[in-house]
Motif scaffolding. Structure first.
Motif, PDB file in Angstrom:
ATOM      1  N   MET A  14      -6.973 -21.511   3.923  1.00  0.00           N
ATOM      2  CA  MET A  14      -6.449 -20.225   4.336  1.00  0.00           C
ATOM      3  C   MET A  14      -4.970 -20.392   4.693  1.00  0.00           C
ATOM      4  SD  MET A  14      -7.731 -17.225   6.857  1.00  0.00           S
ATOM      5  CE  MET A  14      -8.793 -18.111   7.852  1.00  0.00           C
ATOM      6  N   ARG A  15      -4.173 -19.441   4.270  1.00  0.00           N
ATOM      7  CA  ARG A  15      -2.728 -19.497   4.506  1.00  0.00           C
ATOM      8  C   ARG A  15      -2.402 -19.168   5.952  1.00  0.00           C
ATOM      9  NH1 ARG A  15      -0.021 -18.266  -0.896  1.00  0.00           N
ATOM     10  NH2 ARG A  15      -1.214 -19.709  -2.152  1.00  0.00           N
ATOM     11  N   LYS A  16      -1.263 -19.700   6.435  1.00  0.00           N
ATOM     12  CA  LYS A  16      -0.929 -19.563   7.855  1.00  0.00           C
ATOM     13  C   LYS A  16       0.413 -18.886   8.139  1.00  0.00           C
ATOM     14  CE  LYS A  16      -4.519 -21.907   9.216  1.00  0.00           C
ATOM     15  NZ  LYS A  16      -5.671 -21.262   9.721  1.00  0.00           N
ATOM     16  N   ASN A  17       1.149 -18.439   7.122  1.00  0.00           N
ATOM     17  CA  ASN A  17       2.446 -17.824   7.356  1.00  0.00           C
ATOM     18  C   ASN A  17       2.271 -16.585   8.238  1.00  0.00           C
ATOM     19  OD1 ASN A  17       4.705 -16.084   7.097  1.00  0.00           O
ATOM     20  ND2 ASN A  17       5.307 -17.089   5.200  1.00  0.00           N
ATOM     21  N   PRO A  18       2.698 -16.645   9.511  1.00  0.00           N
ATOM     22  CA  PRO A  18       2.427 -15.527  10.429  1.00  0.00           C
ATOM     23  C   PRO A  18       3.136 -14.224  10.035  1.00  0.00           C
ATOM     24  CG  PRO A  18       3.687 -17.265  11.537  1.00  0.00           C
ATOM     25  CD  PRO A  18       3.344 -17.767  10.170  1.00  0.00           C
ATOM     26  N   GLU A  19       4.328 -14.321   9.460  1.00  0.00           N
ATOM     27  CA  GLU A  19       5.029 -13.103   9.049  1.00  0.00           C
ATOM     28  C   GLU A  19       4.296 -12.426   7.892  1.00  0.00           C
ATOM     29  OE1 GLU A  19       6.767 -16.125   9.229  1.00  0.00           O
ATOM     30  OE2 GLU A  19       7.531 -15.726  11.250  1.00  0.00           O
ATOM     31  N   ARG A  20       3.834 -13.221   6.937  1.00  0.00           N
ATOM     32  CA  ARG A  20       3.093 -12.650   5.803  1.00  0.00           C
ATOM     33  C   ARG A  20       1.768 -12.054   6.289  1.00  0.00           C
ATOM     34  NH1 ARG A  20       2.930 -13.310   0.116  1.00  0.00           N
ATOM     35  NH2 ARG A  20       5.174 -13.195   0.425  1.00  0.00           N
ATOM     36  N   ARG A  21       1.093 -12.753   7.201  1.00  0.00           N
ATOM     37  CA  ARG A  21      -0.166 -12.242   7.758  1.00  0.00           C
ATOM     38  C   ARG A  21       0.072 -10.883   8.444  1.00  0.00           C
ATOM     39  NH1 ARG A  21      -5.083 -14.041   9.153  1.00  0.00           N
ATOM     40  NH2 ARG A  21      -4.606 -16.158   8.505  1.00  0.00           N
ATOM     41  N   ALA A  22       1.147 -10.784   9.236  1.00  0.00           N
ATOM     42  CA  ALA A  22       1.464  -9.526   9.926  1.00  0.00           C
ATOM     43  C   ALA A  22       1.744  -8.420   8.917  1.00  0.00           C
ATOM     44  CB  ALA A  22       2.644  -9.727  10.870  1.00  0.00           C
ATOM     45  N   THR A  23       2.467  -8.744   7.858  1.00  0.00           N
ATOM     46  CA  THR A  23       2.764  -7.759   6.806  1.00  0.00           C
ATOM     47  C   THR A  23       1.478  -7.266   6.153  1.00  0.00           C
ATOM     48  OG1 THR A  23       4.940  -8.711   6.382  1.00  0.00           O
ATOM     49  CG2 THR A  23       3.947  -7.423   4.595  1.00  0.00           C
ATOM     50  N   LEU A  24       0.579  -8.191   5.870  1.00  0.00           N
ATOM     51  CA  LEU A  24      -0.693  -7.815   5.261  1.00  0.00           C
ATOM     52  C   LEU A  24      -1.530  -6.960   6.205  1.00  0.00           C
ATOM     53  CD1 LEU A  24      -1.562 -11.210   3.553  1.00  0.00           C
ATOM     54  CD2 LEU A  24      -0.911  -9.083   2.383  1.00  0.00           C
ATOM     55  N   LEU A  25      -1.545  -7.311   7.474  1.00  0.00           N
ATOM     56  CA  LEU A  25      -2.315  -6.529   8.443  1.00  0.00           C
ATOM     57  C   LEU A  25      -1.712  -5.146   8.651  1.00  0.00           C
ATOM     58  CD1 LEU A  25      -3.228  -9.331  10.967  1.00  0.00           C
ATOM     59  CD2 LEU A  25      -4.793  -8.104   9.424  1.00  0.00           C
ATOM     60  N   ASP A  26      -0.397  -5.059   8.670  1.00  0.00           N
ATOM     61  CA  ASP A  26       0.247  -3.744   8.773  1.00  0.00           C
ATOM     62  C   ASP A  26      -0.085  -2.889   7.550  1.00  0.00           C
ATOM     63  OD1 ASP A  26       1.287  -4.414  11.240  1.00  0.00           O
ATOM     64  OD2 ASP A  26       3.278  -4.910  10.465  1.00  0.00           O
ATOM     65  N   ALA A  27      -0.114  -3.521   6.382  1.00  0.00           N
ATOM     66  CA  ALA A  27      -0.504  -2.806   5.166  1.00  0.00           C
ATOM     67  C   ALA A  27      -1.964  -2.365   5.257  1.00  0.00           C
ATOM     68  CB  ALA A  27      -0.282  -3.691   3.939  1.00  0.00           C
ATOM     69  N   ALA A  28      -2.819  -3.216   5.803  1.00  0.00           N
ATOM     70  CA  ALA A  28      -4.239  -2.885   5.953  1.00  0.00           C
ATOM     71  C   ALA A  28      -4.417  -1.696   6.894  1.00  0.00           C
ATOM     72  CB  ALA A  28      -5.014  -4.103   6.462  1.00  0.00           C
ATOM     73  N   ILE A  29      -3.614  -1.633   7.946  1.00  0.00           N
ATOM     74  CA  ILE A  29      -3.676  -0.483   8.861  1.00  0.00           C
ATOM     75  C   ILE A  29      -3.359   0.802   8.102  1.00  0.00           C
ATOM     76  CG2 ILE A  29      -2.443   0.636  10.778  1.00  0.00           C
ATOM     77  CD1 ILE A  29      -2.329  -2.174  12.103  1.00  0.00           C
ATOM     78  N   GLU A  30      -2.325   0.761   7.273  1.00  0.00           N
ATOM     79  CA  GLU A  30      -1.949   1.954   6.503  1.00  0.00           C
ATOM     80  C   GLU A  30      -3.059   2.354   5.531  1.00  0.00           C
ATOM     81  OE1 GLU A  30       0.753   3.765   7.228  1.00  0.00           O
ATOM     82  OE2 GLU A  30       1.138   2.282   8.796  1.00  0.00           O
ATOM     83  N   VAL A  31      -3.637   1.370   4.841  1.00  0.00           N
ATOM     84  CA  VAL A  31      -4.729   1.659   3.903  1.00  0.00           C
ATOM     85  C   VAL A  31      -5.930   2.232   4.644  1.00  0.00           C
ATOM     86  CG1 VAL A  31      -6.407   0.619   2.308  1.00  0.00           C
ATOM     87  CG2 VAL A  31      -4.001  -0.069   2.201  1.00  0.00           C
TER      88      VAL A  31
END
Length: 195
Positions: free
Chosen positions: A1-18
């Motif tokens: 599993m990837r650990k880049n915290p900035e990318r994870r935050a971006t993905l989670l913010d995108a998930a919130i929008e979806v």
């Protein structure tokens, strides 16, 4: 599993929008990748399963709404009376309402929590901790009222926000502001009133 915290935050913010836009059924790894503008398969490298994605979205929502030290310090300024409580409640309503997609996603998460025990556990713990922290802050700061006042305001204002964000024509903005004042007036005791 990837650990880049900035990318994870971006993905989670995108998930919130979806989640806010499409609901729980629309929350797929592909939809998150598309919303985040990343290559297909990126989010599946960051989250073990859809359950994990739902749980992490729950964490991210509360992380984004967590009041910072500046906001907490500002809340300590001014008198410790019912009028100041009303001002603070207006600030809360405005702050949560300004994160419209986050609040709507949180409602979707609550519905989904009825079917996902891990998500239910997370939301139960988080909401209880936030409510306890709000009660503790209110009491330690010397505001009138106590745990029951804070809990009643929490319940009333959350439903008011839901109403304003989902059916805004039911209660117009100015009426909503007056209802916040009325809720505080009815729920928070005035220390100068005789008992």
């Amino acid at each position: 599993m990837r650990k880049n915290p900035e990318r994870r935050a971006t993905l989670l913010d995108a998930a919130i929008e979806v989640l806010a836009r499409e609901g729980a059924r629309g929350l797929t790894f592909r939809a998150v990748d598309q919303e985040a503008g990343v290559p297909v398969g990126t989010s599946s490298n960051y989250f073990d399963s859809r359950d994990d994605l739902f749980t992490q979205v729950g964490h991210r929502f509360y992380q984004r709404l967590e009041p910072g030290a500046d906001l907490l310090a500002a809340a300590q300024e001014g008198p410790r009376d019912r009028a100041r409580v009303a001002e603070l409640m207006h600030d809360v309503v405005d702050r949560v309402s300004d994160f419209r997609s986050g609040f709507l996603a949180q409602i979707e998460l609550r519905l989904e929590a009825t079917r996902r025990p891990e998500l239910r556990r997370l939301l139960t713990e988080r909401v209880r901790a936030d409510l306890d922290a709000n009660i503790d802050f209110h009491v330690r700061s010397g505001f009138p009222g106590g745990g029951t006042s804070v809990t009643l305001l929490h319940l009333a204002l959350n439903w008011l926000i839901l109403e304003r964000l989902t059916l805004p024509d039911v209660i117009p903005r100015e009426r909503a502001r007056a209802l916040v004042d009325a809720a505080v007036e009815r729920v928070v005791p005035d220390p100068d009133d005789p008992v």
